[in-house]
Design a protein around this motif. Structure first.
Motif, PDB file in Angstrom:
ATOM      1  N   THR A 108      -1.696  62.319 -45.112  1.00 55.06           N
ATOM      2  CA  THR A 108      -1.246  61.914 -43.773  1.00 55.06           C
ATOM      3  C   THR A 108      -1.622  62.959 -42.733  1.00 55.06           C
ATOM      4  OG1 THR A 108       0.925  62.911 -44.134  1.00 55.06           O
ATOM      5  CG2 THR A 108       0.669  60.569 -44.707  1.00 55.06           C
ATOM      6  N   GLY A 109      -2.129  64.088 -43.170  1.00 52.09           N
ATOM      7  CA  GLY A 109      -2.582  65.160 -42.300  1.00 52.09           C
ATOM      8  C   GLY A 109      -3.700  65.911 -42.981  1.00 52.09           C
ATOM      9  N   ASN A 110      -4.373  66.780 -42.223  1.00 52.81           N
ATOM     10  CA  ASN A 110      -5.548  67.460 -42.769  1.00 52.81           C
ATOM     11  C   ASN A 110      -5.289  68.905 -43.169  1.00 52.81           C
ATOM     12  OD1 ASN A 110      -5.356  68.749 -40.306  1.00 52.81           O
ATOM     13  ND2 ASN A 110      -7.508  68.488 -39.772  1.00 52.81           N
ATOM     14  N   GLU A 111      -4.015  69.332 -43.181  1.00 49.57           N
ATOM     15  CA  GLU A 111      -3.747  70.747 -43.425  1.00 49.57           C
ATOM     16  C   GLU A 111      -2.660  70.972 -44.465  1.00 49.57           C
ATOM     17  OE1 GLU A 111      -3.792  73.776 -40.104  1.00 49.57           O
ATOM     18  OE2 GLU A 111      -1.640  73.679 -40.542  1.00 49.57           O
ATOM     19  N   VAL A 112      -2.932  71.910 -45.377  1.00 50.89           N
ATOM     20  CA  VAL A 112      -1.947  72.401 -46.338  1.00 50.89           C
ATOM     21  C   VAL A 112      -1.606  73.818 -45.902  1.00 50.89           C
ATOM     22  CG1 VAL A 112      -1.682  73.242 -48.699  1.00 50.89           C
ATOM     23  CG2 VAL A 112      -2.685  71.005 -48.292  1.00 50.89           C
ATOM     24  N   SER A 113      -0.331  74.172 -46.004  1.00 47.25           N
ATOM     25  CA  SER A 113       0.051  75.555 -45.706  1.00 47.25           C
ATOM     26  C   SER A 113       0.941  76.076 -46.818  1.00 47.25           C
ATOM     27  CB  SER A 113       0.763  75.652 -44.357  1.00 47.25           C
ATOM     28  OG  SER A 113       1.974  74.931 -44.366  1.00 47.25           O
ATOM     29  N   PHE A 114       0.847  77.376 -47.060  1.00 50.31           N
ATOM     30  CA  PHE A 114       1.730  78.002 -48.029  1.00 50.31           C
ATOM     31  C   PHE A 114       2.087  79.391 -47.541  1.00 50.31           C
ATOM     32  CE2 PHE A 114      -2.594  78.418 -49.480  1.00 50.31           C
ATOM     33  CZ  PHE A 114      -2.728  79.705 -49.979  1.00 50.31           C
ATOM     34  N   SER A 115       3.303  79.829 -47.928  1.00 52.62           N
ATOM     35  CA  SER A 115       3.834  81.089 -47.426  1.00 52.62           C
ATOM     36  C   SER A 115       4.960  81.576 -48.317  1.00 52.62           C
ATOM     37  CB  SER A 115       4.346  80.905 -45.997  1.00 52.62           C
ATOM     38  OG  SER A 115       5.361  79.918 -45.971  1.00 52.62           O
ATOM     39  N   GLU A 116       5.383  82.817 -48.063  1.00 51.99           N
ATOM     40  CA  GLU A 116       6.576  83.320 -48.718  1.00 51.99           C
ATOM     41  C   GLU A 116       7.772  82.555 -48.152  1.00 51.99           C
ATOM     42  OE1 GLU A 116       6.448  87.529 -47.912  1.00 51.99           O
ATOM     43  OE2 GLU A 116       5.162  87.889 -49.649  1.00 51.99           O
ATOM     44  N   ARG A 117       8.760  82.296 -48.990  1.00 46.95           N
ATOM     45  CA  ARG A 117       9.936  81.524 -48.565  1.00 46.95           C
ATOM     46  C   ARG A 117      10.604  82.094 -47.315  1.00 46.95           C
ATOM     47  NH1 ARG A 117      11.530  77.661 -52.104  1.00 46.95           N
ATOM     48  NH2 ARG A 117      10.915  77.970 -54.263  1.00 46.95           N
ATOM     49  N   ASP A 118      10.641  83.400 -47.208  1.00 42.74           N
ATOM     50  CA  ASP A 118      11.377  84.034 -46.110  1.00 42.74           C
ATOM     51  C   ASP A 118      10.449  84.725 -45.114  1.00 42.74           C
ATOM     52  OD1 ASP A 118      10.536  86.019 -47.788  1.00 42.74           O
ATOM     53  OD2 ASP A 118      12.497  86.939 -48.056  1.00 42.74           O
ATOM     54  N   GLY A 119       9.268  84.177 -44.912  1.00 40.32           N
ATOM     55  CA  GLY A 119       8.322  84.770 -43.968  1.00 40.32           C
ATOM     56  C   GLY A 119       7.213  85.487 -44.700  1.00 40.32           C
ATOM     57  N   GLY A 120       6.633  86.489 -44.058  1.00 38.89           N
ATOM     58  CA  GLY A 120       5.603  87.277 -44.723  1.00 38.89           C
ATOM     59  C   GLY A 120       4.211  86.705 -44.587  1.00 38.89           C
ATOM     60  N   GLY A 121       4.000  85.808 -43.669  1.00 36.52           N
ATOM     61  CA  GLY A 121       2.670  85.274 -43.428  1.00 36.52           C
ATOM     62  C   GLY A 121       2.475  83.893 -44.007  1.00 36.52           C
ATOM     63  N   THR A 122       1.525  83.182 -43.430  1.00 37.81           N
ATOM     64  CA  THR A 122       1.209  81.821 -43.843  1.00 37.81           C
ATOM     65  C   THR A 122      -0.297  81.670 -43.971  1.00 37.81           C
ATOM     66  OG1 THR A 122       3.147  80.946 -42.705  1.00 37.81           O
ATOM     67  CG2 THR A 122       1.390  79.371 -43.185  1.00 37.81           C
ATOM     68  N   VAL A 123      -0.733  80.961 -45.000  1.00 38.97           N
ATOM     69  CA  VAL A 123      -2.131  80.594 -45.172  1.00 38.97           C
ATOM     70  C   VAL A 123      -2.233  79.098 -44.937  1.00 38.97           C
ATOM     71  CG1 VAL A 123      -4.061  80.425 -46.800  1.00 38.97           C
ATOM     72  CG2 VAL A 123      -2.593  82.450 -46.812  1.00 38.97           C
ATOM     73  N   ARG A 124      -3.227  78.691 -44.151  1.00 35.83           N
ATOM     74  CA  ARG A 124      -3.477  77.273 -43.884  1.00 35.83           C
ATOM     75  C   ARG A 124      -4.882  76.924 -44.351  1.00 35.83           C
ATOM     76  NH1 ARG A 124      -0.181  79.004 -39.946  1.00 35.83           N
ATOM     77  NH2 ARG A 124       1.603  77.685 -39.443  1.00 35.83           N
ATOM     78  N   VAL A 125      -4.991  75.798 -45.046  1.00 35.31           N
ATOM     79  CA  VAL A 125      -6.286  75.291 -45.504  1.00 35.31           C
ATOM     80  C   VAL A 125      -6.446  73.922 -44.862  1.00 35.31           C
ATOM     81  CG1 VAL A 125      -7.717  74.660 -47.481  1.00 35.31           C
ATOM     82  CG2 VAL A 125      -6.054  76.526 -47.693  1.00 35.31           C
ATOM     83  N   ARG A 126      -7.518  73.756 -44.095  1.00 31.81           N
ATOM     84  CA  ARG A 126      -7.754  72.508 -43.367  1.00 31.81           C
ATOM     85  C   ARG A 126      -8.968  71.785 -43.942  1.00 31.81           C
ATOM     86  NH1 ARG A 126      -8.675  74.367 -38.410  1.00 31.81           N
ATOM     87  NH2 ARG A 126     -10.883  73.899 -38.486  1.00 31.81           N
ATOM     88  N   LEU A 127      -8.844  70.489 -44.066  1.00 32.39           N
ATOM     89  CA  LEU A 127      -9.886  69.624 -44.602  1.00 32.39           C
ATOM     90  C   LEU A 127     -10.409  68.772 -43.438  1.00 32.39           C
ATOM     91  CD1 LEU A 127      -9.429  67.659 -47.902  1.00 32.39           C
ATOM     92  CD2 LEU A 127     -10.735  66.759 -46.005  1.00 32.39           C
ATOM     93  N   GLY A 128     -11.587  69.089 -42.937  1.00 35.54           N
ATOM     94  CA  GLY A 128     -12.170  68.339 -41.832  1.00 35.54           C
ATOM     95  C   GLY A 128     -11.564  68.694 -40.500  1.00 35.54           C
ATOM     96  N   GLU A 129     -11.983  67.964 -39.465  1.00 39.43           N
ATOM     97  CA  GLU A 129     -11.507  68.221 -38.110  1.00 39.43           C
ATOM     98  C   GLU A 129     -10.611  67.112 -37.575  1.00 39.43           C
ATOM     99  OE1 GLU A 129     -15.038  70.987 -36.384  1.00 39.43           O
ATOM    100  OE2 GLU A 129     -15.466  68.845 -36.482  1.00 39.43           O
ATOM    101  N   ALA A 130     -10.674  65.931 -38.166  1.00 33.60           N
ATOM    102  CA  ALA A 130      -9.824  64.826 -37.725  1.00 33.60           C
ATOM    103  C   ALA A 130      -8.391  65.091 -38.187  1.00 33.60           C
ATOM    104  CB  ALA A 130     -10.327  63.505 -38.309  1.00 33.60           C
ATOM    105  N   PRO A 131      -7.397  64.707 -37.383  1.00 30.07           N
ATOM    106  CA  PRO A 131      -6.001  64.936 -37.787  1.00 30.07           C
ATOM    107  C   PRO A 131      -5.638  64.275 -39.120  1.00 30.07           C
ATOM    108  CG  PRO A 131      -6.127  64.252 -35.498  1.00 30.07           C
ATOM    109  CD  PRO A 131      -7.510  64.108 -36.069  1.00 30.07           C
ATOM    110  N   LYS A 132      -6.254  63.125 -39.397  1.00 35.39           N
ATOM    111  CA  LYS A 132      -6.039  62.447 -40.682  1.00 35.39           C
ATOM    112  C   LYS A 132      -7.387  62.360 -41.387  1.00 35.39           C
ATOM    113  CE  LYS A 132      -4.140  58.371 -42.874  1.00 35.39           C
ATOM    114  NZ  LYS A 132      -3.533  57.065 -42.694  1.00 35.39           N
ATOM    115  N   PRO A 133      -7.496  62.953 -42.586  1.00 36.93           N
ATOM    116  CA  PRO A 133      -8.774  62.957 -43.302  1.00 36.93           C
ATOM    117  C   PRO A 133      -9.221  61.563 -43.745  1.00 36.93           C
ATOM    118  CG  PRO A 133      -7.251  64.564 -44.231  1.00 36.93           C
ATOM    119  CD  PRO A 133      -6.473  63.707 -43.278  1.00 36.93           C
ATOM    120  N   ALA A 134     -10.461  61.492 -44.183  1.00 34.01           N
ATOM    121  CA  ALA A 134     -11.031  60.253 -44.707  1.00 34.01           C
ATOM    122  C   ALA A 134     -10.209  59.754 -45.895  1.00 34.01           C
ATOM    123  CB  ALA A 134     -12.472  60.495 -45.143  1.00 34.01           C
ATOM    124  N   PRO A 135     -10.212  58.446 -46.125  1.00 36.55           N
ATOM    125  CA  PRO A 135      -9.512  57.919 -47.307  1.00 36.55           C
ATOM    126  C   PRO A 135     -10.031  58.614 -48.573  1.00 36.55           C
ATOM    127  CG  PRO A 135     -10.243  56.128 -45.899  1.00 36.55           C
ATOM    128  CD  PRO A 135     -10.852  57.390 -45.345  1.00 36.55           C
TER     129      PRO A 135
END
Length: 178
Positions: free
Chosen positions: A99-126
């Motif tokens: 439903t979106g093009n981005e996955v994010s992961f981080s430490e539960r209580d902060g400490g930075g976030t990494v985002r991985v994006r698939l494509g440029e459209a807000p909703k990726p291809a089927p």
């Protein structure tokens, strides 16, 4: 079957991220099937004294798949929109129905976030897919992989793209840290 084609990979590096373009130009007279993906390995945990279970991942997927021993796609685990990276059910899972093009992961209580994006459209291809994988519970890395479709797309046709004769297609992914 051989195809005449050019395949180019372009990386653009920024201070806290990178983008990657996989570009396939079909120089053949026949349509060229393809399905690309990137295998990003991330150091997890990235803070000394932490465990993998101290991290959460957010994946905007409505469907999960696995592969059986024959390579066939089967229904995967029931997972929430946010899960602990310590959840073993995430390993070797294809997250689709995005439903979106981005996955994010981080430490539960902060400490930075990494985002991985698939494509440029807000909703990726089927059939676009994020794969989560690691080798073992104590491996010092965790993979979050943006793919055009699940593994072996040429076999099951899910996520298989076709570049027409003379055509070009680009698959774009990006990683940022904050």
């Amino acid at each position: 079957m051989l195809f005449r084609s050019d395949f180019t990979v372009t990386y653009r590096f920024e201070e806290l991220g990178l983008t990657c373009d996989f570009t396939l130009h079909n120089r053949d007279q026949r349509p060229l099937p393809w399905s690309a993906g990137h295998h990003f390995y991330f150091t997890v945990p990235w803070t000394q004294g932490r465990r993998r279970s101290d991290y959460t991942i957010r994946i905007p997927a409505t469907k999960r798949l696995k592969q059986d021993k024959t390579g066939a796609l089967i229904v995967g685990p029931e997972l929430g929109a946010e899960e602990s990276l310590g959840n073993a059910a995430l390993i070797d899972t294809f997250h689709t129905g995005l439903t979106g093009n981005e996955v994010s992961f981080s430490e539960r209580d902060g400490g930075g976030t990494v985002r991985v994006r698939l494509g440029e459209a807000p909703k990726p291809a089927p059939n676009a897919t994020f794969v989560t994988w690691t080798l073992a519970e104590d491996s010092p890395f965790y993979c979050v992989e943006p793919w055009m479709g699940p593994a072996n797309a040429a076999e099951h046709k899910v996520g298989l793209h076709v570049v027409p004769p003379g055509g070009t297609e680009t698959f774009k992914v990006a990683v940022t840290a904050s």
